[in-house]
Design a protein around this motif. Structure first.
Motif, PDB file in Angstrom:
ATOM      1  N   VAL A   1       1.980   9.259  -6.503  1.00  0.00           N
ATOM      2  CA  VAL A   1       1.844   8.164  -6.085  1.00  0.00           C
ATOM      3  C   VAL A   1       3.281   7.551  -6.234  1.00  0.00           C
TER       4      VAL A   1
ATOM      5  N   GLY B   1       0.873  -1.228  -0.015  1.00  0.00           N
ATOM      6  CA  GLY B   1      -0.097   0.137   0.127  1.00  0.00           C
ATOM      7  C   GLY B   1       0.908   1.027  -0.004  1.00  0.00           C
ATOM      8  N   ASP B   2       1.992   1.317   0.258  1.00  0.00           N
ATOM      9  CA  ASP B   2       2.843   2.284   0.194  1.00  0.00           C
ATOM     10  C   ASP B   2       4.483   1.853   0.239  1.00  0.00           C
TER      11      ASP B   2
ATOM     12  N   SER C   1      -4.340   3.893   0.572  1.00  0.00           N
ATOM     13  CA  SER C   1      -4.574   4.388  -0.838  1.00  0.00           C
ATOM     14  C   SER C   1      -4.883   6.087  -0.458  1.00  0.00           C
TER      15      SER C   1
ATOM     16  N   THR D   1      -4.604  -1.561  -6.008  1.00  0.00           N
ATOM     17  CA  THR D   1      -5.500  -0.625  -5.335  1.00  0.00           C
ATOM     18  C   THR D   1      -4.933   0.580  -4.891  1.00  0.00           C
ATOM     19  N   ALA D   2      -3.543   0.676  -4.813  1.00  0.00           N
ATOM     20  CA  ALA D   2      -2.906   1.884  -4.565  1.00  0.00           C
ATOM     21  C   ALA D   2      -3.281   3.001  -5.472  1.00  0.00           C
TER      22      ALA D   2
END
Ligand SMILES: Cc1cc2nc3c(=O)[nH]c(=O)nc-3n(C[C@H](O)[C@H](O)[C@H](O)COP(=O)(O)O)c2cc1C
Length: 383
Positions: free
Chosen positions: A371, A251-252, A363, A271-272
């Motif tokens: 991103v 996610g990150d 997200s 999903t991110a």
């Protein structure tokens, strides 16, 4: 604003090592020469892939923005006709001259829905349709769909797409590979990764159970192929000679760093990127994803006939309560298409199908290039 602390960034294992099956310690720094090999093969700056997502999210604008920022954008092309696929590929090329990928489904079973099951399902969902003012749908739907994958691959070969990935099985991608395309296959178990490596893929995408969307499983039964990313990736790395790309629940930048620490040579995030302005996901879905938490998702075959991870909602409760076995993939999706369309029109996420991985809460609604740059900074990839 959440930021990844310097302490989290420091977990990047610059000179981490791993022990192979013979007990030998092998170097595995975040940017070791093998990582650079994959990055060089894919022609990208950062070991970050925007995972392919068929059905609308991966617009040419999203794919191009990710590639332009130094990652690898990937177009989910499975549901596109060969003509539409060609158009989308050209649209990406109009926006960037950087490498990008296209993804297809290796296997689209062409079995129709069973009419008796369809009738049972329609009876069970009659009250829901009535509450939405929808007429009863035509009894005959959920027909078999023609498998267009070979024509789609031909487009990828003709257009000389830099990277081609696939899921749900093993594809003969030799036509595309002959034009220089790098070929990636998706595995959800060590056995599937070995089969893909034997088939000659350039890299294996190890898709852990946290991942949003359909499970890529093809040899290992779905119920058994629920291995989490942190367990799956190092076992696949040890099992195959080709580079491994980790996917599922990343996610990150902490997740990217963790994937590299596990021996993956790149991380793929789906999903991110769903809430990015360039993503084609409906606003209703973006809003629902913005409200999701760690426990919001579930793997179910009720939405499409094939196990996939998405947000748990009222539509799923309806389908479970109906007690009717789902039609084969993708016919099941057609049986509830009218409900989903009406729900979208009403801005009602509880009656939609919204694929999501387990890290949706990480997200952000940022532009895709931001991103990529944030992930790279958080994982300290420029150092
Ligand atoms: C909306 C959505 C659609 C997806 N469609 C595809 C697809 O067409 N092909 C594919 O190989 N994987 C597909 N996936 C899986 C992703 O490529 C990737 O494995 C997954 O998003 C990684 O997990 P994450 O969502 O937790 O980042 C999809 C995932 C999502 C969320």
């Amino acid at each position: 604003m959440r930021t990844v602390t310097a302490r989290a960034a420091r977990i990047v294992p610059r000179h981490a090592s791993r022990v192979d099956t013979t007990g030998r310690v092998r170097p595995n720094s975040a940017m070791s020469s093998t990582h650079r090999d994959l990055i060089a093969r894919l022609g990208i700056r950062y070991p970050i892939l925007q995972a392919p997502m068929a059905g609308g999210p991966t617009t040419p604008a999203l794919v191009a923005a990710v590639s332009q920022a130094g990652g690898l954008g990937n177009l989910g092309g499975a549901y596109l006709t060969p003509e539409a696929l060609r158009e989308a590929i050209r649209a990406v090329r109009d926006l960037t001259d950087r490498p990008f990928g296209v993804n297809l489904f290796a296997h689209l079973p062409s079995e129709p829905a069973d009419p008796a099951h369809t009738a049972d399902l329609d009876r069970a969902l009659a009250a829901r349709r009535k509450s939405l003012g929808l007429p009863m749908p035509a009894a005959e739907r959920g027909a078999a769909q023609a498998d267009q994958v070979h024509d789609q691959i031909q487009v990828i070969a003709d257009e000389r797409v830099p990277v081609f990935s696939y899921t749900f099985g093993i594809l003969d991608a030799s036509d595309a590979a002959a034009t220089g395309t790098a070929v990636l296959g998706t595995a959800t178990s060590v056995a599937e990764a070995r089969a893909l490596a034997e088939a000659g893929v350039d890299a294996v995408i190890a898709q852990g159970a946290e991942a949003g969307g359909h499970r890529g499983s093809f040899l290992t039964p779905f119920a058994e192929a629920q291995v989490g990313t942190i367990a799956l990736v190092p076992q696949v790395v040890d099992a195959v000679d080709v580079p491994v790309i980790a996917a599922g629940g990343i996610g990150d930048g902490r997740g990217v760093a963790a994937a590299l620490a596990l021996g993956a040579q790149a991380a793929a995030l789906g999903t991110a990127f769903l809430r990015c302005p360039e993503s084609g996901a409906p606003q209703t879905s973006k809003r629902a994803l913005g409200q999701a938490c760690d426990t919001s998702t579930i793997v179910t075959d009720r939405f499409t006939g094939r196990p996939a991870r998405g947000l748990r909602n009222t539509l799923l409760a309806d389908l479970e309560a109906a007690g009717v076995p789902p039609a084969p993939f993708p016919a099941q999706g057609a049986l509830i298409a009218d409900l989903r369309a009406e729900a979208l029109r009403r801005d009602e996420p509880e009656l939609m199908v919204i694929w999501s991985g387990q890290a949706a809460a990480l997200s952000r609604p940022e532009p895709a290039g931001e991103v990529v740059r944030r992930l790279a900074a958080e994982a300290d990839l420029d150092a």
